[in-house]
Enzyme design. Structure first.
Site, PDB file in Angstrom:
ATOM      1  CE  LYS A   1      28.195 -11.516 -15.970  1.00  0.00           C
ATOM      2  NZ  LYS A   1      27.513 -10.248 -15.942  1.00  0.00           N
TER       3      LYS A   1
ATOM      4  CE  LYS B   1      21.237  -7.583 -19.073  1.00  0.00           C
ATOM      5  NZ  LYS B   1      20.831  -6.153 -19.082  1.00  0.00           N
TER       6      LYS B   1
ATOM      7  CE  LYS C   1      28.594  -9.637 -22.757  1.00  0.00           C
ATOM      8  NZ  LYS C   1      27.760  -8.435 -22.647  1.00  0.00           N
TER       9      LYS C   1
HETATM   10  P1  ATP Z   1      25.336  -9.341 -20.362  1.00  0.00           P
HETATM   11  O1  ATP Z   1      25.440 -10.819 -20.080  1.00  0.00           O
HETATM   12  O2  ATP Z   1      24.665  -9.038 -21.665  1.00  0.00           O
HETATM   13  O3  ATP Z   1      26.628  -8.611 -20.163  1.00  0.00           O
HETATM   14  P2  ATP Z   1      24.510  -8.742 -17.720  1.00  0.00           P
HETATM   15  O4  ATP Z   1      23.598  -9.757 -17.159  1.00  0.00           O
HETATM   16  O5  ATP Z   1      25.950  -8.815 -17.339  1.00  0.00           O
HETATM   17  O6  ATP Z   1      24.323  -8.798 -19.284  1.00  0.00           O
HETATM   18  P3  ATP Z   1      24.630  -5.867 -17.772  1.00  0.00           P
HETATM   19  O7  ATP Z   1      23.592  -4.968 -18.336  1.00  0.00           O
HETATM   20  O8  ATP Z   1      25.877  -6.113 -18.554  1.00  0.00           O
HETATM   21  O9  ATP Z   1      23.948  -7.283 -17.428  1.00  0.00           O
HETATM   22  O10 ATP Z   1      25.056  -5.380 -16.332  1.00  0.00           O
HETATM   23  C1  ATP Z   1      24.300  -4.513 -15.543  1.00  0.00           C
HETATM   24  C2  ATP Z   1      24.911  -4.416 -14.169  1.00  0.00           C
HETATM   25  O11 ATP Z   1      24.680  -5.620 -13.454  1.00  0.00           O
HETATM   26  C3  ATP Z   1      26.427  -4.211 -14.174  1.00  0.00           C
HETATM   27  O12 ATP Z   1      26.752  -3.268 -13.184  1.00  0.00           O
HETATM   28  C4  ATP Z   1      26.977  -5.562 -13.815  1.00  0.00           C
HETATM   29  O13 ATP Z   1      28.199  -5.429 -13.121  1.00  0.00           O
HETATM   30  C5  ATP Z   1      25.898  -6.095 -12.904  1.00  0.00           C
HETATM   31  N1  ATP Z   1      25.827  -7.546 -12.926  1.00  0.00           N
HETATM   32  C6  ATP Z   1      25.540  -8.301 -13.996  1.00  0.00           C
HETATM   33  N2  ATP Z   1      25.502  -9.600 -13.664  1.00  0.00           N
HETATM   34  C7  ATP Z   1      25.780  -9.674 -12.338  1.00  0.00           C
HETATM   35  C8  ATP Z   1      25.870 -10.744 -11.399  1.00  0.00           C
HETATM   36  N3  ATP Z   1      25.665 -12.013 -11.773  1.00  0.00           N
HETATM   37  N4  ATP Z   1      26.160 -10.466 -10.097  1.00  0.00           N
HETATM   38  C9  ATP Z   1      26.353  -9.179  -9.730  1.00  0.00           C
HETATM   39  N5  ATP Z   1      26.284  -8.117 -10.551  1.00  0.00           N
HETATM   40  C10 ATP Z   1      25.996  -8.358 -11.850  1.00  0.00           C
HETATM   41 MG    MG Z   2      27.385  -7.613 -18.477  1.00  0.00          MG
END
Ligand code: ATP
Ligand code: MG
Length: 331
Positions: free
Chosen positions: A194, A197, A112
């Protein structure tokens, strides 16, 4: 019953399929068998710049989605992190036993920060995993249902709990290293990373609250490969395998069965069916979310009650921690 804690950031107008299949689905299941605490982690959200009105809206949208997905406040404690001040207070103590180099080795921070440029990245982003450790340790959680991408942060939490306990005496439950998660969902446009967001392009993310036509188009445009065979092979066929994972998780049908069903058929058929099972899932969900958002005062009241319940546990842990560290009692 085992104690469970997990959190999710209110950093988008919708959760995505990775959030749901990687973590939130387990949240709903675990509330039946455990004493579950779930929080919308707005303190984590501001580790990158947020517009205040947007953050406020997204915090409510996040809570509404959790309720719509089936988090039941009779079974689980649902709250917003900033409404429980003990999170920030414990994080400070844990910051003081975390090595600078140790925090610097966290790959999520490195990813990040490099995306933002290291001069722009905040100190909050640097200590993000320490705040996450505080979230978990405040509730003496045994289990932490998060996605595979959080393994390194969970390991840090275990290290910090062990270090504190060794230095000051037994205070924190060391959470299980076992990740209670589902699938890792990949970016539709870049199936080597992955779905995320903050890092994925809109076309790479399937949002739960997308209109069905929008998600169908994204799935139709998902990157696959030049072959024709529908086969689960994450190395050679990352895109197709990701679609099979999504189909299987939503339809409940084993991947092997799907491979047989699509034998001799093209990727187009698979994509059409993934879009269909997704729509079956999201249509009632979107309606339920709209219902919660129609009455924000009621939603805020649900969250206030959750915060109240969370504080009874959090304040006991914080008081014990402050005492261990040598802070004076508040008389
Ligand atoms: P950011 O990119 O801002 O970190 P994010 O998409 O990873 O956002 P988070 O709010 O950080 O979302 O994560 C929320 C939950 O979703 C966490 O438990 C994380 O492990 C899970 N998670 C996020 N992305 C994935 C993915 N692509 N596959 C499986 N689990 C995920
Ligand atoms: Mg995350």
């Amino acid at each position: 019953a085992p104690r469970v804690l997990s959190g999710i950031q209110p950093t988008a107008d919708s959760f995505h399929l990775g959030n749901y299949l990687g973590a939130l689905r387990q949240w709903v299941a675990l509330q039946e068998t455990s004493d579950a605490f779930y929080c919308v982690v707005d303190l984590h959200a501001i580790t990158v710049a947020q517009d205040p009105a947007v953050l406020r809206h997204r915090t409510r949208v996040s809570a509404a989605q959790l309720l719509a997905l089936g988090i039941d406040t009779d079974r689980a404690t649902l709250f917003v992190q900033s409404q429980v001040p003990e999170h920030a207070q414990l994080a400070w103590v844990l910051n003081c036993i975390t090595g600078f180099g140790e925090a610097g080795r966290m790959t999520q921070f490195k990813d990040k920060a490099s995306r933002q440029g290291s001069d722009r990245a905040s100190v909050g982003l640097f200590t993000y995993p320490v705040l996450q450790a505080a979230d978990i340790l405040l509730y003496q959680a045994d289990q932490v249902p998060v996605g595979e991408d959080q393994r390194q942060h969970l390991e840090l939490t275990r290290d910090l709990a062990g270090r504190f306990n060794t230095t000051y005496g037994p205070t924190f439950t060391v959470p299980s290293p076992h990740i209670v998660s589902g699938a890792k969902i990949l970016d539709l446009q870049d199936p080597t990373s992955k779905m995320s967001k903050s890092a994925s392009s809109p076309a790479g993310i399937v949002d739960l609250l997308d209109e069905p036509a929008v998600s169908a188009k994204k799935i139709r445009s998902a990157v696959t490969d030049t072959g024709r065979e529908v086969r689960f092979d994450p190395q050679e066929k990352a895109g197709v395998s990701n679609l099979l994972t999504i189909h299987s998780a939503l339809s409940g049908r084993p991947v092997a069965e799907l491979e047989l069903e699509y034998a001799g058929r093209g990727y187009g058929d698979l994509k059409k069916d993934v879009a269909a099972v997704l729509t079956d899932f999201t249509t009632p969900l979107r309606a339920a979310v709209d219902g919660y958002l129609a009455d924000p005062a009621q939603l805020d009241a649900i969250l206030a009650e959750g915060a109240e319940r969370a504080r009874t546990v959090a304040s006991a842990t914080l008081a014990a921690t402050f005492d261990r560290v040598g802070f004076l009692p508040r008389v």
